[in-house]
Structure formats: C-alpha cells, structure tokens
Design a protein around this motif. Structure first.
Motif, PDB file in Angstrom:
ATOM      1  N   MET A   1      31.661  23.948  34.220  1.00 63.82           N
ATOM      2  CA  MET A   1      31.504  25.070  33.294  1.00 63.82           C
ATOM      3  C   MET A   1      31.502  24.625  31.825  1.00 63.82           C
ATOM      4  N   ASP A   2      30.416  24.957  31.137  1.00 63.90           N
ATOM      5  CA  ASP A   2      30.371  24.736  29.690  1.00 63.90           C
ATOM      6  C   ASP A   2      31.230  25.795  28.997  1.00 63.90           C
ATOM      7  N   ILE A   3      31.738  25.446  27.814  1.00 57.59           N
ATOM      8  CA  ILE A   3      32.559  26.409  27.083  1.00 57.59           C
ATOM      9  C   ILE A   3      31.671  27.387  26.314  1.00 57.59           C
ATOM     10  N   TYR A   4      32.192  28.587  26.085  1.00 54.23           N
ATOM     11  CA  TYR A   4      31.491  29.612  25.306  1.00 54.23           C
ATOM     12  C   TYR A   4      32.532  30.566  24.738  1.00 54.23           C
ATOM     13  N   ALA A   5      32.136  31.327  23.735  1.00 55.19           N
ATOM     14  CA  ALA A   5      33.072  32.234  23.063  1.00 55.19           C
ATOM     15  C   ALA A   5      33.574  33.307  24.022  1.00 55.19           C
ATOM     16  N   HIS A   6      34.856  33.604  23.919  1.00 60.04           N
ATOM     17  CA  HIS A   6      35.510  34.661  24.699  1.00 60.04           C
ATOM     18  C   HIS A   6      35.406  34.424  26.201  1.00 60.04           C
ATOM     19  N   MET A   7      35.386  33.178  26.594  1.00 56.70           N
ATOM     20  CA  MET A   7      35.258  32.886  28.030  1.00 56.70           C
ATOM     21  C   MET A   7      36.530  33.275  28.775  1.00 56.70           C
ATOM     22  N   ASN A   8      36.328  33.661  30.011  1.00 58.43           N
ATOM     23  CA  ASN A   8      37.403  34.001  30.949  1.00 58.43           C
ATOM     24  C   ASN A   8      38.231  35.211  30.531  1.00 58.43           C
ATOM     25  N   GLU A   9      37.627  36.108  29.768  1.00 51.58           N
ATOM     26  CA  GLU A   9      38.346  37.322  29.366  1.00 51.58           C
ATOM     27  C   GLU A   9      38.003  38.527  30.228  1.00 51.58           C
ATOM     28  N   LYS A  10      36.902  38.470  30.991  1.00 48.67           N
ATOM     29  CA  LYS A  10      36.469  39.626  31.781  1.00 48.67           C
ATOM     30  C   LYS A  10      35.963  39.196  33.150  1.00 48.67           C
ATOM     31  N   CYS A  11      36.672  38.293  33.786  1.00 47.87           N
ATOM     32  CA  CYS A  11      36.194  37.701  35.037  1.00 47.87           C
ATOM     33  C   CYS A  11      36.901  38.284  36.259  1.00 47.87           C
ATOM     34  N   PRO A  12      36.141  38.713  37.277  1.00 50.83           N
ATOM     35  CA  PRO A  12      36.757  39.122  38.543  1.00 50.83           C
ATOM     36  C   PRO A  12      37.212  37.896  39.323  1.00 50.83           C
ATOM     37  N   SER A  13      38.033  38.118  40.339  1.00 50.55           N
ATOM     38  CA  SER A  13      38.525  36.996  41.169  1.00 50.55           C
ATOM     39  C   SER A  13      38.904  37.521  42.548  1.00 50.55           C
ATOM     40  N   MET A  14      37.903  37.960  43.310  1.00 52.19           N
ATOM     41  CA  MET A  14      38.183  38.579  44.602  1.00 52.19           C
ATOM     42  C   MET A  14      37.996  37.583  45.745  1.00 52.19           C
ATOM     43  N   PRO A  15      39.045  37.380  46.564  1.00 50.87           N
ATOM     44  CA  PRO A  15      38.917  36.463  47.703  1.00 50.87           C
ATOM     45  C   PRO A  15      38.010  37.063  48.774  1.00 50.87           C
ATOM     46  N   PRO A  16      37.450  36.226  49.645  1.00 52.52           N
ATOM     47  CA  PRO A  16      37.669  34.771  49.686  1.00 52.52           C
ATOM     48  C   PRO A  16      36.651  33.957  48.900  1.00 52.52           C
ATOM     49  N   LYS A  17      35.580  34.600  48.361  1.00 54.94           N
ATOM     50  CA  LYS A  17      34.525  33.847  47.673  1.00 54.94           C
ATOM     51  C   LYS A  17      34.820  33.651  46.188  1.00 54.94           C
ATOM     52  N   TYR A  18      35.591  34.562  45.593  1.00 55.17           N
ATOM     53  CA  TYR A  18      35.953  34.480  44.180  1.00 55.17           C
ATOM     54  C   TYR A  18      34.703  34.368  43.292  1.00 55.17           C
ATOM     55  N   TYR A  19      33.742  35.243  43.564  1.00 58.62           N
ATOM     56  CA  TYR A  19      32.497  35.227  42.783  1.00 58.62           C
ATOM     57  C   TYR A  19      32.791  35.473  41.317  1.00 58.62           C
ATOM     58  N   ARG A  20      32.150  34.669  40.472  1.00 63.70           N
ATOM     59  CA  ARG A  20      32.376  34.742  39.024  1.00 63.70           C
ATOM     60  C   ARG A  20      31.034  34.867  38.327  1.00 63.70           C
ATOM     61  N   PRO A  21      30.722  36.017  37.718  1.00 62.63           N
ATOM     62  CA  PRO A  21      29.448  36.143  37.004  1.00 62.63           C
ATOM     63  C   PRO A  21      29.405  35.235  35.785  1.00 62.63           C
ATOM     64  N   GLN A  22      28.206  34.878  35.356  1.00 56.36           N
ATOM     65  CA  GLN A  22      28.067  34.018  34.196  1.00 56.36           C
ATOM     66  C   GLN A  22      28.569  34.713  32.932  1.00 56.36           C
ATOM     67  N   SER A  23      29.150  33.918  32.057  1.00 53.68           N
ATOM     68  CA  SER A  23      29.569  34.373  30.722  1.00 53.68           C
ATOM     69  C   SER A  23      30.579  35.512  30.757  1.00 53.68           C
ATOM     70  N   CYS A  24      31.388  35.594  31.807  1.00 55.66           N
ATOM     71  CA  CYS A  24      32.400  36.647  31.862  1.00 55.66           C
ATOM     72  C   CYS A  24      33.612  36.273  31.005  1.00 55.66           C
TER      73      CYS A  24
END
Length: 527
Positions: free
Chosen positions: A504-527
């Motif tokens: 993962m490359d860094i970007y502004a405000h990263m990881n502030e709006k990310c879901p984390s639902m098991p078991p796949k833990y899908y993470r949309p880009q730039s969340c």
C-alpha cells in the motif's frame, strides 16, 4: 446404569418427536421437542460434540433487536425460541421515587418448541440487566427508579435497548466454554485460539520445519525494522485473537528496532510490562528483549522481522527517531485510542452480531464494574470527539442524542495524533512505531495529513515500506523453511501470514474510513 437409562429415555423422546413432530397452534406448527433444547439431558460424550458443532465463541455476543419505547410505538421482532415478540415501555411513578420508575412489557409467543427459552439483556447508558422467558405470555420487567433526570430523559426519547442472546441459554453456556480457554495459558487455550482464527478468519497455521527459532545475526538488523508479533495463548493470546478477528490483522502486537550512535541495537515497544505490572512504552536492549521472548514470554509469541526497504532505510532519520522514542519512554500504553483504530464506519467494522449498540452496552457494563478502566479506555477519547471535558459515558450518550447524532457516528470520528490525554500522548504498539516513522521522515510531505493513530497493525504491515526483494534478505532469513516468505520469521512453530504485506502506497487521510468485515476484510481503495 444411569447413563443407559438417560440415553434410552432420550431415544424414546426423540422417537416420539419424530412420530408426532408438531402440533398446530394458531395456524403455526410447534415442535414438541427440538434437538438443541434437549441436548442438556444427553450424556456428555454425546452432547458436547453436538454443542460444539452448533455453537462457537462468537455466539456469546448478543444481537440488538431494538429499543422499547411507549405503547404507541410497540417494538416487534423474531426471537430464537419465540418467533413473535413485542415490547413497550410504560413510564410511571408507582414507587413515589424522585425520578419515577417504569415497566417493560414483553409479550412472547409462537415458540418453535415446548422446551426452548429466550435469554435477553436490557440496557440504558445507566444500567444493564437481564431476564429469560420460557412461557408464551406477557412478562414484565420493573425498574424501581431511574438513576437520574438524565436517564429519565434518555428513556423518554430513546427507550430501553433490548439484546437477544441468539444461541439461547445452552448456546450461551457453550459459547462461554469456547471463550474461556482463549485466555488460558494451556495447550487447550492455544488450540482454541488457533481454532477460532481458522474458523473466523480463514488463517492456515501451517507448521514450519524445525528449528522454530532463527539463528539470526543482529548485524543484519537495522533502525526502523518492524517486528510483527502474534501471541496465541494466555491472557494476551486471547485478547489478540479477538483483536485480529475484528481488525483483520494477522499479528496482534508490534515493536521496532533502533540503533544508537554507537551501533548498539535496541527495541522500542509500547505495551511492555514493567515490574509493577503496568503496560508502558519502553526502550530495551535487543539482548534483553530477545531473551524475554525466547525464555519468559509464556504466550508462545510468533515473531517476524520486516526489514525496511533500502530506500526507506536511507531516509530514516535515526536522531529524530531516538528523540521521539526517548520522549515517550515510560509513558503508559495507548489504551485511550486502542479501539478507535478499528472502528472507521457506522456498520462496516462489526462482525455479526457486533454493532455500535452492543459496543455502547459493553462500555456501560465496564463503566459500572471498572469506572477507572472505562475512563482510561474510552471516556476521554469520546470527550475529545465531542469537544467536551469530563463527561462520563452516560452523559456522552445523552449529549450525542441532544446533538441529533448517534453513538455509531461518534465512534467513527478519526483520532488525531496531536491529541494529548490526561497522561500524555496516547500511542498503542503500532501507533508508537508509526509516529516514530513520521518523525524519522518516512511519511514525507504527507505526514501532516495522515493520522497514524487510525492505523491497525494490518494497516502498518501493508505499507509499501519494506524490503521487496527476497535476494536482499539476510542469509539466515527463513533458511530452514521450505516456503519462501517475503519477510523473516524469526520465531514460531507455525508459519506466519501477513495478507496484503508491503502493498500500500501512502496517501492523505488514509485508513480513516475503511471497513474490516471478516473473513475477506475487503478494503476499498483510498478509504
């Protein structure tokens, strides 16, 4: 003989149930017996394998069914035993108390069998109680006095929250039986943690060939190298298992390597237990830290060394890193913001049946049992998000409602790295490392627009900060393993997995709006 009679009695019961499977009541079929309901009368060697196949530790969690308000807004839901249920709250002052009292009217009907029951938890920000129902009829739960005017106003507008223990009495006991070993320092506990992570996260836990400890050379370890740690037994093993499940991280703890001006290797760690039993930030000589992990850490830690990429290592400002580390040494572990790195969304971070209602109720329980602990874990952080000071949890919940918002939304407000709590800046194990990376220049010009206290351990090891050429890893790295890993596992019987590692490359405000639902833990880009 007793077991023989018991088994044959149950056989007769089950045969009778099969021959006469149901009766008609009000147009609905009701079973005379249900397999789950009669499991308690089975002999243990028969019942427990069935119980364990039907229930797991997750079944201990109650499910929010709604809030009971006045009789003009009757709550309806389907239970595990009773399929038709209603509830409403009647406010009155039959006891002549200062703030009045109230009665919950709960009507349950249409049970799926004659032998089942439903178990419920009832909560406001000021109290938690429970009850269970076996008979189809109207039941009442009397609250003798509201604790304060604030509680009275709260229930007037929001009612009393109702949670269903979906697994019922037997399932809840079975789930407790599943949860208990997660925290025990035994082989049973270790196997329980492994089983939980396999079942709920899809983890593999493939065994590595021996030796399970690397014959490492410390000259190959550099400042900024990341240590990902996974504990699988004991108190910390159980806690980490639950943390991994909700966050998607395949490690539950972390530390960082540092060399001083003389070249001596140290380890910086937020979460080191001192002689008083307090979890603090500590800077330890490598030899002391490594000796403890090899001989004294009874959580069976699995440890991976994640070397920084040479380009990042060249940028790493050791002087700035040391200044930051020394300014934090001795401060308490960052409990204040621990849960907020996990919760980014209103409903995308809660494995079923978790939700914000349940989080609020768990906080309420802890607020009564351990008020000082509750204040340390979340009260100050919630006040930061509201822009208030000194509000206890009940007052926080009332204030949120007054502002026309919700507790679920409040939990999603990002943590800010420069917030100062009553005991100083608050950094969890991974936030401590990433704050150091910021000070050392690894986040570059984006540093001011990234809040690393919002990062989970998974977010940290996913950063594209680490070595991406296995030919440049030390010769001793995974030398005895039959599988080539992109990092160096230096301790552990089972092969460590770090999905998404170094991507993962860094970007502004990263990881502030990310879901984390098991078991796949899908993470949309730039969340």
């Amino acid at each position: 003989m007793a077991v023989f009679l018991k088994t044959h009695f149950l056989f007769i019961v089950l045969m009778f149930s099969c021959l006469f499977p149901s009766q008609i009541h009000g147009g609905l079929k009701k079973s005379l017996f249900h397999l789950k309901d009669v499991l308690p009368v089975l002999p243990g060697q028969v019942s427990w394998p069935i119980v364990n196949s039907l229930y797991s530790a997750v079944d201990l969690l109650p499910s929010f069914v709604g809030a009971a308000n006045n009789d003009t807004n009757v709550l309806q839901w389907k239970g595990s035993c009773f399929y038709n249920n209603t509830a409403y709250l009647e406010l009155h002052n039959n006891t002549g108390s200062r703030f009045g009292d109230g009665t919950l009217h709960i009507k349950v009907s249409n049970a799926h069998s004659y032998t089942c029951m439903d178990l419920y938890i009832f909560a406001t920000p000021y109290r938690v109680t429970w009850d269970y129902y076996v008979l189809s009829r109207e039941h009442t739960l009397h609250i003798n006095e509201w604790e304060s005017q604030a509680e009275l106003e709260y229930v007037k507008h929001n009612g009393v929250s109702i949670f269903l223990m979906q697994a019922g009495m037997l399932g809840t006991l079975s789930a407790l039986w599943d949860v208990f070993p997660l925290f025990t320092n035994t082989g049973w506990g270790e196997n329980s943690n492994i089983g939980f992570l396999k079942k709920h996260m899809g983890a593999s836990f493939d065994q590595r060939p021996q030796p399970w400890v690397s014959n490492l050379t410390t000259e190959d370890i550099h400042s900024g190298d990341f240590l990902a740690i996974s504990k699988i037994r004991g108190r910390w093993g159980g806690f980490e298992t639950l943390e991994k499940w909700v966050s998607g991280a395949y490690a539950g703890h972390s530390a960082v390597c540092l060399r001083d001006a003389k070249g001596k290797l140290w380890v910086g760690e937020s979460g080191h237990e001192n002689d008083k039993g307090e979890d603090i930030i500590a800077i330890l000589p490598w030899e002391e830290w490594w000796e403890f992990e090899l001989t004294k850490d009874d959580s069976n830690p699995h440890i991976a060394l994640l070397p920084l990429h040479p380009d990042l290592r060249a940028k790493f400002n050791e002087t700035a890193a040391w200044e930051y580390a020394q300014s934090m040494a001795g401060k308490p572990y960052g409990y204040h913001n621990l849960i907020f790195s996990w919760i980014d969304t209103i409903d995308g971070n809660y494995p079923s049946p978790l939700d914000a209602h349940l989080v609020a109720s768990v906080m309420t329980v802890w607020n009564h049992l351990q008020p000082a602990y509750a204040a340390n874990m979340w009260n100050e952080a919630l006040n930061k998000r509201l822009g208030t000071q000194g509000l206890g949890l009940p007052d926080v919940l009332v204030e949120v409602e007054k502002r026309g918002s919700s507790f679920a939304k409040l939990l999603t407000i990002p943590e800010e790295d420069d917030w100062v709590y009553s005991d100083g800046k608050s950094t969890s194990c991974v936030a401590f490392i990433l704050e150091m990376y910021k000070e050392a220049g690894l986040f570059g010009p984006l540093a001011s627009s990234i809040q690393v206290t919002e990062f989970t351990i998974k977010d940290a090891y996913s950063l594209k900060f680490f070595e991406n050429n296995t030919n440049r890893l030390p010769k001793w790295c995974n030398a005895d393993d039959t599988v080539e890993l992109p990092f160096c596992q230096i301790k552990g019987k089972y092969r460590m997995e770090l999905p998404g590692y170094n991507t993962m490359d860094i970007y502004a405000h990263m990881n502030e709006k990310c879901p984390s639902m098991p078991p796949k833990y899908y993470r949309p880009q730039s969340c």
